[in-house]
Design an enzyme around this catalytic site. Structure first.
Site: not given
Length: 611
Positions: A263, A300
Site C-alpha cells: 500500500d 501502489e
C-alpha cells in the site's frame, strides 16, 4: 541480522513455544501466560534488542501478554491472532496444523493475471473468509485469474477497509482468523485462482497500536497523511525493517499467498543506502527459489517513478509491477467529465492515448495540479509491469457519495470503460461488483471504540472533502448502516442490464485470452491517435498472431473515423453497439479492405483484428 530469526510465538511440534519480541530499549520483559493456566517467565535480551523465552507444554489457543518494565501489560506486536480484538491478549497459533490441498499449485505467469479486488467484509452478506468461497466459481467463470484481498491484518472492531491495522501478523478475527484465510486461499487455488494480499508498511492505525510501548517502530522524523511513518532509517531501524520483511515472508510462506500489493509506497520513507523495498524484494526472491514457484511483489505508488520496478542492476527496487494511476485518471475524467483535485491534470483524449501507449501521462512533464514536473519515462518497460483499473476502493470510497461508475454514467459508457480497460496492454484490475454494474456505494467505514477518535475521523474526512474536492459531508463512517450499504448485491448479476454487462465483461476477457492481449508489449509496438473534436481514440497494436485495431468514441453522438487502407483485411471482432450488448445495433462493416470512413456510434467501443 539473522534472516531466520522469527518474531512472535512459534509453536513447535513437541509442544514447546519460542516467544520472540523486539524491544531494544526496554529494561525488562516478562511473558505472562493467561490461559488455560497462568504462569510468568522472565525473558532474556540479545544485543540486537530481541527478548526471547522458550516454554514447554504450550498449546495452540494459549493466551498471553507481555509485562513491560514491570508495569504495562500489552499484547504481542507480532501476535498471530487477537481473538478478543486489538485490546485483548494475544493467542498462540499452530501454523502447521492446517491440511492444505494445493500441493500442485505453482502460481500462474504474471502476464496472465486478471485481478479482482475484494474487500472481505462487503464481498458477501456474511462478510467472512468462508462465505467468500462460495463465489469463487463465479469469478473463475468470469475470466478472473487472481483475487486481491484488501488488508486483513487485525484492525479495531469488525468494520474497516483494513488500512487501520495494528497487528501486521494477526489475521482479522471477525473475518475468520488465520484458518479462515487459509481456507479461502486453498479454495482459490483449487479454482485455479492466484491470491494477492494487500499489506500496509507505511503506517499503523490509531487504535490498538501498542508498538510505542516496545520501541521505535514508528518515527516522527517523517509524517504520513495517517500519522507517524514507520521507522525504516532512524535509530534502531534494523529491527523494524526485519519486522516488516518477516511479515511479508510470513504471508507468502504460511498462508500460501502468491503475491503482495504494498500500500502507498510513496509514504514509505527510507533514505538508507539500500531501500527497504529492495531488501524486501531480495528476501521474497530467495523465498521464491526456496518454494520453487514465482512470488510477486507489486506496489501502489503515485510517484510515476520507474525505479520501483527496474532491476537492481539499474538501481531499481526490482518489484514485479506497480499501479498506474494516470490510466485511471485519464479514463475516469473522459467518461465522467469530473475535473476536481488531481483530475484537473487530465480530461482529454490525448491524455488517455498517452496513458495507453506510454504508461505514464506525466513522465517528467509539468503537472498543473502539483505545480511542478512529475514522474519519469516508462516507455522502455514492458506493459505487464503496470496494473491499471477503471475503479478501485480508493477512487470510489474517497469520491463524492462514494458512488461507483454505474451511478455516474450511462450504460454505454460502462461498456466503453470496460473495453478500454480489458483490452489495454496492461494487467487489468476489476473492483468487486464492477463487472455487473453494482449500484451500492463503497463507503469509508470504521468501528473504533473511542468516541473522540470517531469524531476526529469524521471531522477530518469532512474537512478533506470540502477543501480538496468541494464535496458536502461524508457518510458517518462509524455507523453500521454505512458499512451494510456497501455490501454487494449478488442477485443483480442475473438481472437486466446487469446480466448483460456481466456477459460483456466475460466476453472481453475471453477475447483477451484468445487474442493474447496479455502478451507484454512496449510503447513502440503501438500506433495511436486521438481527436479532441470528435473525441475519438484509434490505435493499432501488434499481437503475437496478427494485428489489433481498437476504436473508441467518447462522444455522446456519432463520430466519423477515417481508416487508412490496411495491408491485410480488418475483420470486425467486437462491437459494443450490437443488440447482444443492449446497443442500438451495429452499422459497422464486417470487413475493411480499403480506406474507409466509419460512423462510430455514441460511446462506442469496437475491435477489428487481422486474425
Amino acid at each position: 541480522m539473522r534472516s531466520d530469526l522469527k518474531v512472535g510465538a512459534i509453536l513447535q511440534a513437541d509442544g514447546r513455544c519460542h516467544f520472540t519480541l523486539w524491544g531494544p530499549e526496554l529494561d525488562s520483559v516478562e511473558l505472562r501466560l493467561l490461559s488455560p493456566k497462568k504462569a510468568s517467565f522472565p525473558m532474556q535480551k540479545s544485543e540486537e534488542g530481541y527478548w526471547t523465552i522458550t516454554v514447554d507444554d504450550v498449546a495452540a489457543g494459549t493466551q498471553y501478554q507481555y509485562c513491560i518494565n514491570g508495569a504495562d501489560v500489552r499484547p504481542d506486536p507480532a501476535s498471530f491472532y487477537q481473538p478478543e480484538g486489538v485490546h485483548g491478549p494475544s493467542a498462540v497459533v499452530d501454523l502447521t496444523t492446517y491440511q492444505w490441498s494445493d500441493g500442485g499449485w505453482q502460481n500462474i505467469p504474471w502476464s496472465d493475471y486478471v485481478i479482482y479486488e475484494m474487500h472481505v467484509g462487503t464481498f458477501t452478506a456474511e462478510g467472512t473468509f468462508d462465505s467468500a468461497i462460495a463465489q469463487l466459481a463465479d469469478l473463475k467463470a468470469l475470466g478472473i485469474t487472481a483475487v486481491e484481498i484488501l488488508p486483513v491484518a487485525q484492525f479495531p472492531g469488525e468494520r474497516n477497509w483494513g488500512y487501520d491495522g495494528v497487528f501486521p501478523f494477526a489475521t482479522q478475527n471477525s473475518y475468520g482468523g488465520p484458518d479462515g484465510l487459509k481456507r479461502l486461499v486453498d479454495a482459490c487455488h483449487r479454482e485455479g485462482l492466484a491470491v494477492i494480499l494487500d499489506v500496509v508498511y507505511n503506517h499503523l492505525g490509531p487504535e490498538g497500536n501498542y508498538t510505542g510501548s516496545y520501541g521505535p517502530y514508528t518515527t516522527d522524523k517523517y509524517n504520513t497523511p495517517w500519522g507517524n511513518a514507520i521507522n525504516f532509517d532512524d535509530t534502531w531501524s534494523d529491527g523494524v525493517r526485519h519486522y516488516c520483511i518477516q511479515n511479508a515472508l510470513y504471508w507468502l510462506r504460511e498462508f500460501h499467498i502468491d503475491g503482495l500489493r504494498l500500500d502507498a509506497i510513496h509514504a514509505i520513507y527510507d533514505f538508507s543506502a539500500k531501500h527497504l523495498l529492495a531488501e524486501m524484494a531480495e528476501a521474497v526472491a530467495a523465498l521464491s527459489d526456496e518454494l520453487g514457484k514465482p512470488l510477486y511483489v507489486t506496489a501502489e505508488s503515485d510517484l510515476n517513478d520507474t525505479r520501483i520496478i527496474r532491476p537492481a542492476e539499474q538501481g531499481g527496487f526490482a518489484l514485479r509491477a506497480q499501479w498506474c494511476d494516470d490510466f485511471h485518471h485519464a479514463l475516469h475524467t473522459l467518461i465522467t467529465g469530473e475535473r476536481y483535485g488531481y483530475y484537473q491534470d487530465f480530461g482529454t483524449c490525448a491524455a488517455l492515448a498517452t496513458a495507453i501507449r506510454d504508461r505514464f501521462v506525466y513522465s517528467g512533464t509539468y503537472s498543473p495540479f502539483r505545480r511542478r514536473r512529475h514522474g519519469n519515462s516508462a516507455t522502455d518497460l514492458p506493459s505487464d509491469q503496470f496494473i491499471v483499473c477503471a475503479q478501485n476502493h480508493d477512487q470510489i470510497g474517497n469520491a463524492k457519495g462514494c458512488d461507483r461508475l454505474s451511478k455516474l454514467v450511462p450504460f454505454d459508457a460502462l461498456k466503453l470503460t470496460a473495453g478500454v480497460l480489458l483490452t489495454s496492454p496492461y494487467i487489468p484490475l476489476i473492483f468487486m461488483g464492477e463487472e455487473y454494474g453494482e449500484e451500492a456505494p463503497f463507503n469509508y467505514f470504521i468501528d473504533h471504540s473511542d468516541p473522540d477518535l470517531i469524531e476526529a475521523v469524521y471531522e477530518g474526512r469532512k474537512r478533506e472533502f470540502k477543501e480538496a474536492h468541494g464535496f458536502g459531508e461524508p457518510a458517518p463512517a462509524h455507523e453500521v448502516a454505512t458499512y451494510e450499504s456497501s455490501k454487494l448485491n449478488w442477485h443483480l448479476r442475473g438481472e437486466g442490464q446487469h446480466k448483460t454487462l456481466l456477459n460483456y465483461y466475460q466476453r472481453l476477457l475471453e477475447l483477451r485470452r484468445q487474442l493474447k492481449l496479455n502478451a507484454p508489449s512496449y510503447s513502440n509496438d503501438m500506433e495511436i491517435s486521438s481527436d479532441e473534436d470528435t473525441k475519438v481514440i484509434v490505435y493499432r497494436r501488434a499481437l503475437p498472431d496478427g494485428q489489433l485495431l481498437c476504436l473508441m468514441n467518447f462522444n455522446q453522438s456519432v463520430s466519423v473515423v477515417d481508416i487508412a487502407p490496411p495491408q491485410q483485411p480488418w475483420v470486425l471482432t467486437f462491437d459494443s453497439a450490437t443488440a447482444e450488448w443492449a446497443g442500438p445495433g451495429s452499422s459497422l462493416p464486417e470487413k475493411i479492405t480499403e480506406a474507409q470512413s466509419l460512423e462510430m456510434p455514441p460511446l462506442g467501443f469496437t475491435l477489428y483484428t487481422t486474425t
